[in-house]
Write a protein that holds these residues in place. Structure first.
Motif, PDB file in Angstrom:
ATOM      1  N   ASP A   1       1.190   4.238  -3.024  1.00 22.69           N
ATOM      2  CA  ASP A   1       0.403   5.525  -2.895  1.00 22.69           C
ATOM      3  C   ASP A   1       1.364   6.584  -2.906  1.00 22.69           C
ATOM      4  OD1 ASP A   1      -0.703   7.516  -1.478  1.00 22.69           O
ATOM      5  OD2 ASP A   1      -1.551   6.695   0.275  1.00 22.69           O
TER       6      ASP A   1
ATOM      7  N   ARG B 231       1.292   9.323  -2.191  1.00 22.83           N
ATOM      8  CA  ARG B 231       1.490  10.425  -0.837  1.00 22.83           C
ATOM      9  C   ARG B 231       2.307   9.619   0.311  1.00 22.83           C
ATOM     10  NH1 ARG B 231      -1.264  14.902  -1.585  1.00 22.83           N
ATOM     11  NH2 ARG B 231      -2.984  14.878  -2.712  1.00 22.83           N
ATOM     12  N   ASN B 232       2.863   8.445   0.198  1.00 21.89           N
ATOM     13  CA  ASN B 232       3.601   7.658   1.140  1.00 21.89           C
ATOM     14  C   ASN B 232       5.016   7.314   0.420  1.00 21.89           C
ATOM     15  OD1 ASN B 232       2.269   7.122   3.834  1.00 21.89           O
ATOM     16  ND2 ASN B 232       0.483   6.742   2.434  1.00 21.89           N
TER      17      ASN B 232
ATOM     18  N   ALA C 154       0.821  -1.179   0.421  1.00 20.72           N
ATOM     19  CA  ALA C 154      -0.011   0.005   0.087  1.00 20.72           C
ATOM     20  C   ALA C 154       0.693   1.373   0.019  1.00 20.72           C
ATOM     21  CB  ALA C 154      -1.146   0.077   1.110  1.00 20.72           C
ATOM     22  N   ILE C 155       1.907   1.256   0.796  1.00 19.10           N
ATOM     23  CA  ILE C 155       2.813   2.097   1.064  1.00 19.10           C
ATOM     24  C   ILE C 155       3.430   2.633  -0.431  1.00 19.10           C
ATOM     25  CG2 ILE C 155       5.242   3.358   1.775  1.00 19.10           C
ATOM     26  CD1 ILE C 155       3.980   1.956   4.364  1.00 19.10           C
TER      27      ILE C 155
ATOM     28  N   THR D 208       4.591  10.635   4.920  1.00 20.76           N
ATOM     29  CA  THR D 208       3.356  10.736   4.466  1.00 20.76           C
ATOM     30  C   THR D 208       2.956  12.199   4.244  1.00 20.76           C
ATOM     31  OG1 THR D 208       2.649   8.742   5.759  1.00 20.76           O
ATOM     32  CG2 THR D 208       0.943  10.020   4.732  1.00 20.76           C
TER      33      THR D 208
END
Length: 153
Positions: free
Chosen positions: A42, A44-45, A38-39, A63
């Protein structure tokens, strides 16, 4: 020193760094695999590592949080800052944080923020030496769920 985004191969070492202070458990679980994926997916991460001689010696997660404050600029949230125990005191933590702040500034963030466990007095002094101010009180509500017991979203 190399500062770069973590790869899946770095995950066991990053988890060992997080487990070093007793707040996390070591070993890669299914929940860790899902969180890393997920990181990584994404924009934003970022899970970032500091590498010396092909060894991960530090890590942190950045983040980027959008918001209406700060003139509509993002803020950078710093979490999971760790330096390998045998390398602490070498200035690596300050370098890791300097690079993270530089990255946030380059992205146009209005501020960099972090929280730190109240039991980590040395970490608090470290962040204050870097110019971070104790400006807020933080609150958390643990939900008591084991991430390995829940199906993927």
């Amino acid at each position: 020193m190399i500062f770069r985004e973590a790869t899946r191969q770095d995950l066991p070492v990053v988890l060992a760094l997080l487990a070093d202070d007793g707040t996390e458990r070591a070993g890669v679980s299914g929940a860790h695999e899902r969180a890393f994926a997920a990181i990584e997916a994404d924009v934003r991460n970022e899970l970032l590592v500091l590498v010396d001689a092909d060894e991960v010696v530090g890590c942190l997660q950045l983040t980027y949080v959008p918001g209406l404050g700060q003139g509509g600029r993002e803020r950078a949230l710093v979490e999971a800052v760790r330096i390998r125990a045998d390398r602490r005191g070498d200035g690596l933590g300050a370098e890791l944080m300097r690079l993270a702040v530089e990255r946030a500034r380059g992205r146009g963030c209005g501020l960099v923020q972090l929280t730190s466990n109240k039991r980590r007095g040395a970490a608090h002094r470290f962040y204050e030496r870097l110019g971070f101010a104790r400006s807020h009180e933080g609150f958390k509500l643990h939900l008591g769920q084991d991430p390995d017991q829940h199906p993927e979203p």
